[in-house]
Design a protein around this motif. Structure first.
Motif, PDB file in Angstrom:
ATOM      1  N   GLU A  68      30.603  45.023  37.018  1.00 46.19           N
ATOM      2  CA  GLU A  68      31.869  44.965  36.285  1.00 46.19           C
ATOM      3  C   GLU A  68      31.639  44.580  34.823  1.00 46.19           C
ATOM      4  O   GLU A  68      32.284  45.120  33.922  1.00 46.19           O
ATOM      5  N   TYR A  70      30.463  47.525  32.963  1.00 48.72           N
ATOM      6  CA  TYR A  70      31.556  48.459  32.688  1.00 48.72           C
ATOM      7  C   TYR A  70      32.363  48.045  31.456  1.00 48.72           C
ATOM      8  O   TYR A  70      32.690  48.873  30.603  1.00 48.72           O
ATOM      9  N   PRO A 102      37.701  57.004  37.611  1.00 46.01           N
ATOM     10  CA  PRO A 102      38.523  56.156  38.494  1.00 46.01           C
ATOM     11  C   PRO A 102      37.761  54.929  38.990  1.00 46.01           C
ATOM     12  O   PRO A 102      38.329  53.837  39.080  1.00 46.01           O
ATOM     13  N   THR A 103      36.487  55.097  39.339  1.00 49.86           N
ATOM     14  CA  THR A 103      35.681  53.963  39.805  1.00 49.86           C
ATOM     15  C   THR A 103      35.605  52.881  38.736  1.00 49.86           C
ATOM     16  O   THR A 103      35.789  51.686  39.007  1.00 49.86           O
ATOM     17  N   SER A 125      37.641  52.461  36.095  1.00 49.65           N
ATOM     18  CA  SER A 125      38.969  51.920  35.786  1.00 49.65           C
ATOM     19  C   SER A 125      39.428  50.916  36.832  1.00 49.65           C
ATOM     20  O   SER A 125      39.992  49.862  36.503  1.00 49.65           O
ATOM     21  N   VAL A 126      39.191  51.227  38.103  1.00 48.37           N
ATOM     22  CA  VAL A 126      39.588  50.314  39.182  1.00 48.37           C
ATOM     23  C   VAL A 126      38.821  49.007  39.072  1.00 48.37           C
ATOM     24  O   VAL A 126      39.382  47.912  39.257  1.00 48.37           O
ATOM     25  N   ALA A 127      37.513  49.086  38.775  1.00 46.56           N
ATOM     26  CA  ALA A 127      36.692  47.880  38.669  1.00 46.56           C
ATOM     27  C   ALA A 127      37.167  46.989  37.524  1.00 46.56           C
ATOM     28  O   ALA A 127      37.233  45.761  37.659  1.00 46.56           O
ATOM     29  N   LYS A 142      40.199  46.972  36.154  1.00 50.89           N
ATOM     30  CA  LYS A 142      41.523  46.438  36.506  1.00 50.89           C
ATOM     31  C   LYS A 142      41.373  45.241  37.454  1.00 50.89           C
ATOM     32  O   LYS A 142      42.071  44.231  37.326  1.00 50.89           O
ATOM     33  N   LYS A 143      40.447  45.340  38.409  1.00 48.78           N
ATOM     34  CA  LYS A 143      40.183  44.239  39.339  1.00 48.78           C
ATOM     35  C   LYS A 143      39.707  42.997  38.590  1.00 48.78           C
ATOM     36  O   LYS A 143      40.132  41.877  38.871  1.00 48.78           O
ATOM     37  N   GLU A 179      42.568  41.394  36.696  1.00 50.66           N
ATOM     38  CA  GLU A 179      43.429  40.645  37.617  1.00 50.66           C
ATOM     39  C   GLU A 179      42.780  39.319  38.018  1.00 50.66           C
ATOM     40  O   GLU A 179      43.447  38.290  38.132  1.00 50.66           O
TER      41      GLU A 179
END
Length: 311
Positions: free
Chosen positions: A5, A8, A30-31, A33-35, A37-38, A41
């Motif tokens: 992460e 990234y 997508p991989t 972006s999701v990481a 965003k996680k 959060e």
């Protein structure tokens, strides 16, 4: 929070684009972006502003990206320590070089490096000083060959050599028969300069401030041309379009000349303008033996006409 992460977010901060960052990390967008965003959060903050065609880093995100880069370097240093225990010079060295040094030093430097440390291949990057400094900061490069001065970024620096400047003129130019030229004598000449972004352009303008006057009716320089490379400019000098100033190592060696020369190279009279060329690297970079081996390979090059520095 994982090293992946962190890798990234450093990539997105560097590329200012999620798609390009994903390509650089060899994952799908997508991989990535999701990481991210996680991670946002988990940290309960926003790292990036997503809007328009470019992504920007938030002020707090910038601090976190810098710490992420330091963390990635620390993690990489663990592998480096283990590798150095087996062979201190094993593995590639990512070297950056500015445009006005690369063509004249790299061919011989690569040959000497292969001969001396074949287990340490050079991964080369030519670019402007400001971009190489950024790549050093983000860990994309291990070290870089630059010309001083440049912004103090807390880098470790080893001086390599002081390189004098020469005046390049068409062989039929009235100045071509001179044994020396002062900077003041160039005021009335048509000067050909490198374009903006090249640090050597700034060095020339420091020697002869009059060259900054680009207006056709300005006192001093009648006109000017901005080229993308020293070799382009030297070809234009050969065609009689004007004169220029070049670093010593860019002068062709006699054995490389084919036919009668079209450009003459004349030294400056005292005080001779020079530039200091240095090797720079991050202080956190742990491969000290690789830096020493690279510097020794540089000194094995001919470096005709320059003053080698050992301090």
């Amino acid at each position: 929070m994982t090293l992946t992460e962190l890798r990234y977010i450093v990539a997105v901060a560097r590329e200012r684009h999620f798609g390009r960052a994903a390509e650089a990390c060899f994952v799908s967008q997508p991989t990535l972006s999701v990481a991210i965003k996680k991670l946002e959060e988990e940290l309960e903050i926003k790292l990036f502003e997503r809007g328009g065609s470019e992504v920007s880093v938030t002020p707090l995100g910038d601090e976190i990206v810098r710490q992420a880069q330091a963390t990635l370097e620390s993690a990489a240093s663990i592998k480096e320590i283990a590798r150095r225990g087996k062979d201190p010079l094993a593995g590639p060295l990512r070297l950056g070089v500015i445009y006005t040094i690369g063509p004249y030093l790299l061919p011989e430097l690569v040959r000497h490096t292969i001969e001396r440390v074949p287990q340490m291949p050079l991964l080369l990057q030519e670019n402007f000083t400001v971009r190489l400094l950024e790549m050093l900061r983000t860990g994309e490069l291990d070290c870089a060959i630059l010309a001083e001065p440049f912004p103090d970024t807390g880098l470790a620096i080893a001086p390599l050599y002081d390189e004098p400047f020469m005046v390049a003129v068409p062989v039929k130019h009235p100045l071509a028969t001179r044994s020396g030229i002062s900077s003041a004598e160039l005021k009335q000449e048509t000067m050909l300069l490198l374009g903006n972004g090249h640090c050597f352009r700034d060095h020339v303008l420091e020697v002869c401030p009059e060259f900054a006057r680009f207006a056709s009716d300005a006192e001093g320089i009648r006109k000017s041309f901005e080229g993308s490379s020293l070799e382009t400019i030297k070809h234009m000098v050969a065609s009689g379009m004007g004169i220029t100033v070049v670093p010593q190592l860019s002068i062709p060696r006699p054995e490389a000349s084919q036919g009668a020369p079209l450009v003459g190279y004349i030294p400056f009279t005292d005080p001779v303008p020079t530039r200091r060329v240095v090797l720079a690297w991050r202080r956190s970079f742990t491969r000290y033996e690789a830096i020493a081996a690279l510097r020794n390979a540089i000194y094995a090059c001919r470096l005709s006409g320059v003053k080698r520095l050992t301090a």
